[in-house]
Scaffold this motif. Structure first.
Motif, PDB file in Angstrom:
ATOM      1  N   SER A   1      -4.065  32.181  37.789  1.00 25.06           N
ATOM      2  CA  SER A   1      -4.527  30.822  37.519  1.00 25.06           C
ATOM      3  C   SER A   1      -4.166  29.887  38.660  1.00 25.06           C
ATOM      4  O   SER A   1      -3.132  30.036  39.302  1.00 25.06           O
ATOM      5  CB  SER A   1      -3.930  30.305  36.211  1.00 25.06           C
ATOM      6  N   LYS A   2      -5.030  28.956  38.897  1.00 21.05           N
ATOM      7  CA  LYS A   2      -4.793  27.904  39.881  1.00 21.05           C
ATOM      8  C   LYS A   2      -4.207  26.723  39.126  1.00 21.05           C
ATOM      9  O   LYS A   2      -4.794  26.242  38.161  1.00 21.05           O
ATOM     10  CB  LYS A   2      -6.116  27.520  40.541  1.00 21.05           C
ATOM     11  N   VAL A   3      -3.031  26.302  39.523  1.00 22.53           N
ATOM     12  CA  VAL A   3      -2.387  25.177  38.855  1.00 22.53           C
ATOM     13  C   VAL A   3      -2.068  24.099  39.878  1.00 22.53           C
ATOM     14  O   VAL A   3      -1.889  24.384  41.059  1.00 22.53           O
ATOM     15  CB  VAL A   3      -1.094  25.603  38.111  1.00 22.53           C
ATOM     16  N   ARG A   4      -2.006  22.865  39.397  1.00 25.75           N
ATOM     17  CA  ARG A   4      -1.671  21.731  40.271  1.00 25.75           C
ATOM     18  C   ARG A   4      -0.186  21.707  40.595  1.00 25.75           C
ATOM     19  O   ARG A   4       0.228  21.110  41.582  1.00 25.75           O
ATOM     20  CB  ARG A   4      -2.067  20.428  39.600  1.00 25.75           C
ATOM     21  N   GLY A   5       0.629  22.312  39.731  1.00 31.24           N
ATOM     22  CA  GLY A   5       2.062  22.332  39.941  1.00 31.24           C
ATOM     23  C   GLY A   5       2.740  23.136  38.855  1.00 31.24           C
ATOM     24  O   GLY A   5       2.107  23.557  37.890  1.00 31.24           O
ATOM     25  N   SER A   6       4.029  23.341  39.025  1.00 28.80           N
ATOM     26  CA  SER A   6       4.835  24.050  38.039  1.00 28.80           C
ATOM     27  C   SER A   6       5.967  23.124  37.609  1.00 28.80           C
ATOM     28  O   SER A   6       6.581  22.458  38.442  1.00 28.80           O
ATOM     29  CB  SER A   6       5.408  25.336  38.626  1.00 28.80           C
ATOM     30  N   LEU A   7       6.218  23.120  36.311  1.00 33.85           N
ATOM     31  CA  LEU A   7       7.206  22.215  35.738  1.00 33.85           C
ATOM     32  C   LEU A   7       8.131  22.991  34.820  1.00 33.85           C
ATOM     33  O   LEU A   7       7.677  23.663  33.896  1.00 33.85           O
ATOM     34  CB  LEU A   7       6.493  21.114  34.946  1.00 33.85           C
ATOM     35  N   LEU A   8       9.409  22.909  35.109  1.00 29.17           N
ATOM     36  CA  LEU A   8      10.425  23.538  34.279  1.00 29.17           C
ATOM     37  C   LEU A   8      11.189  22.412  33.581  1.00 29.17           C
ATOM     38  O   LEU A   8      11.618  21.466  34.243  1.00 29.17           O
ATOM     39  CB  LEU A   8      11.356  24.354  35.163  1.00 29.17           C
ATOM     40  N   ILE A   9      11.321  22.496  32.268  1.00 37.99           N
ATOM     41  CA  ILE A   9      12.047  21.486  31.501  1.00 37.99           C
ATOM     42  C   ILE A   9      13.305  22.130  30.943  1.00 37.99           C
ATOM     43  O   ILE A   9      13.229  22.988  30.059  1.00 37.99           O
ATOM     44  CB  ILE A   9      11.199  20.925  30.353  1.00 37.99           C
ATOM     45  N   ALA A  10      14.453  21.756  31.481  1.00 40.24           N
ATOM     46  CA  ALA A  10      15.734  22.297  31.026  1.00 40.24           C
ATOM     47  C   ALA A  10      16.210  21.464  29.832  1.00 40.24           C
ATOM     48  O   ALA A  10      16.778  20.390  29.987  1.00 40.24           O
ATOM     49  CB  ALA A  10      16.753  22.270  32.156  1.00 40.24           C
ATOM     50  N   VAL A  11      15.942  21.971  28.639  1.00 41.14           N
ATOM     51  CA  VAL A  11      16.241  21.266  27.393  1.00 41.14           C
ATOM     52  C   VAL A  11      17.713  21.494  27.022  1.00 41.14           C
ATOM     53  O   VAL A  11      18.215  22.618  27.133  1.00 41.14           O
ATOM     54  CB  VAL A  11      15.312  21.760  26.263  1.00 41.14           C
ATOM     55  N   ASP A  12      18.386  20.451  26.592  1.00 45.00           N
ATOM     56  CA  ASP A  12      19.822  20.473  26.276  1.00 45.00           C
ATOM     57  C   ASP A  12      20.673  20.685  27.516  1.00 45.00           C
ATOM     58  O   ASP A  12      21.746  21.289  27.474  1.00 45.00           O
ATOM     59  CB  ASP A  12      20.155  21.521  25.204  1.00 45.00           C
ATOM     60  N   TRP A  13      20.191  20.165  28.638  1.00 46.66           N
ATOM     61  CA  TRP A  13      20.906  20.282  29.901  1.00 46.66           C
ATOM     62  C   TRP A  13      22.304  19.670  29.817  1.00 46.66           C
ATOM     63  O   TRP A  13      23.270  20.248  30.309  1.00 46.66           O
ATOM     64  CB  TRP A  13      20.113  19.643  31.036  1.00 46.66           C
ATOM     65  N   ASP A  14      22.421  18.498  29.229  1.00 50.85           N
ATOM     66  CA  ASP A  14      23.732  17.832  29.172  1.00 50.85           C
ATOM     67  C   ASP A  14      24.764  18.674  28.446  1.00 50.85           C
ATOM     68  O   ASP A  14      25.920  18.760  28.872  1.00 50.85           O
ATOM     69  CB  ASP A  14      23.624  16.450  28.534  1.00 50.85           C
ATOM     70  N   ALA A  15      24.368  19.314  27.358  1.00 45.86           N
ATOM     71  CA  ALA A  15      25.309  20.165  26.618  1.00 45.86           C
ATOM     72  C   ALA A  15      25.731  21.355  27.480  1.00 45.86           C
ATOM     73  O   ALA A  15      26.917  21.721  27.508  1.00 45.86           O
ATOM     74  CB  ALA A  15      24.685  20.642  25.308  1.00 45.86           C
TER      75      ALA A  15
END
Length: 143
Positions: free
Chosen positions: A94-108
């Protein structure tokens, strides 16, 4: 280095007027909303769920599971860097405009394993820098 997502926020990031980076997720956004907006903007996005993760080994295991890393992922810091700097395994077909990683509960995670979090964030920073000038940049949001 991480910091707040500059105004005007997520839309500007997804459509190119805010540069890629490692940013704190704005408190007005949720990971679910970000994933939906990213999909609408033709970004490949995935949550990295860090609830209950308290050390390096658990962090790397969660990366492998949540991000569907390839079989060659060696569950060490070098292998994490390798996976994030060779996103062919994630962008297949797939051709994508970008990649995004969301680190959920990072503070913990950061509070439970500060040294591991510092190392992980340094790797995120390096990977974002690596992809910054490409047609399909990488951004990491710390939620």
């Amino acid at each position: 280095m991480t910091g707040p997502l500059p105004a005007p926020g997520l839309s500007a990031l997804l459509y190119g007027s805010t540069p890629p980076g490692v940013y704190d997720l704005p408190p007005t956004d949720t990971p679910a909303r970000v994933l939906a907006l990213a999909a609408d903007a033709d970004w490949r996005a995935a949550p990295l769920r860090l609830d209950g993760v308290t050390d390096k080994a658990a962090f790397l295991d969660r990366c492998a599971a949540d991000l569907d890393f390839p079989d060659w992922f060696g569950r060490n810091w070098d292998a994490l860097a390798d996976c994030l700097m060779d996103l062919s395994w994630w962008r297949e077909g797939s051709k994508v405009r970008g990649s995004l990683l969301i680190a959920v509960d990072w503070d913990a995670f950061r509070k439970a394993a500060p040294e591991a979090a510092r190392t992980a964030q340094a790797i995120f920073d390096e990977a974002v820098d690596y992809w910054a000038d490409s047609e399909s940049p990488l951004t990491v949001l710390l939620a």
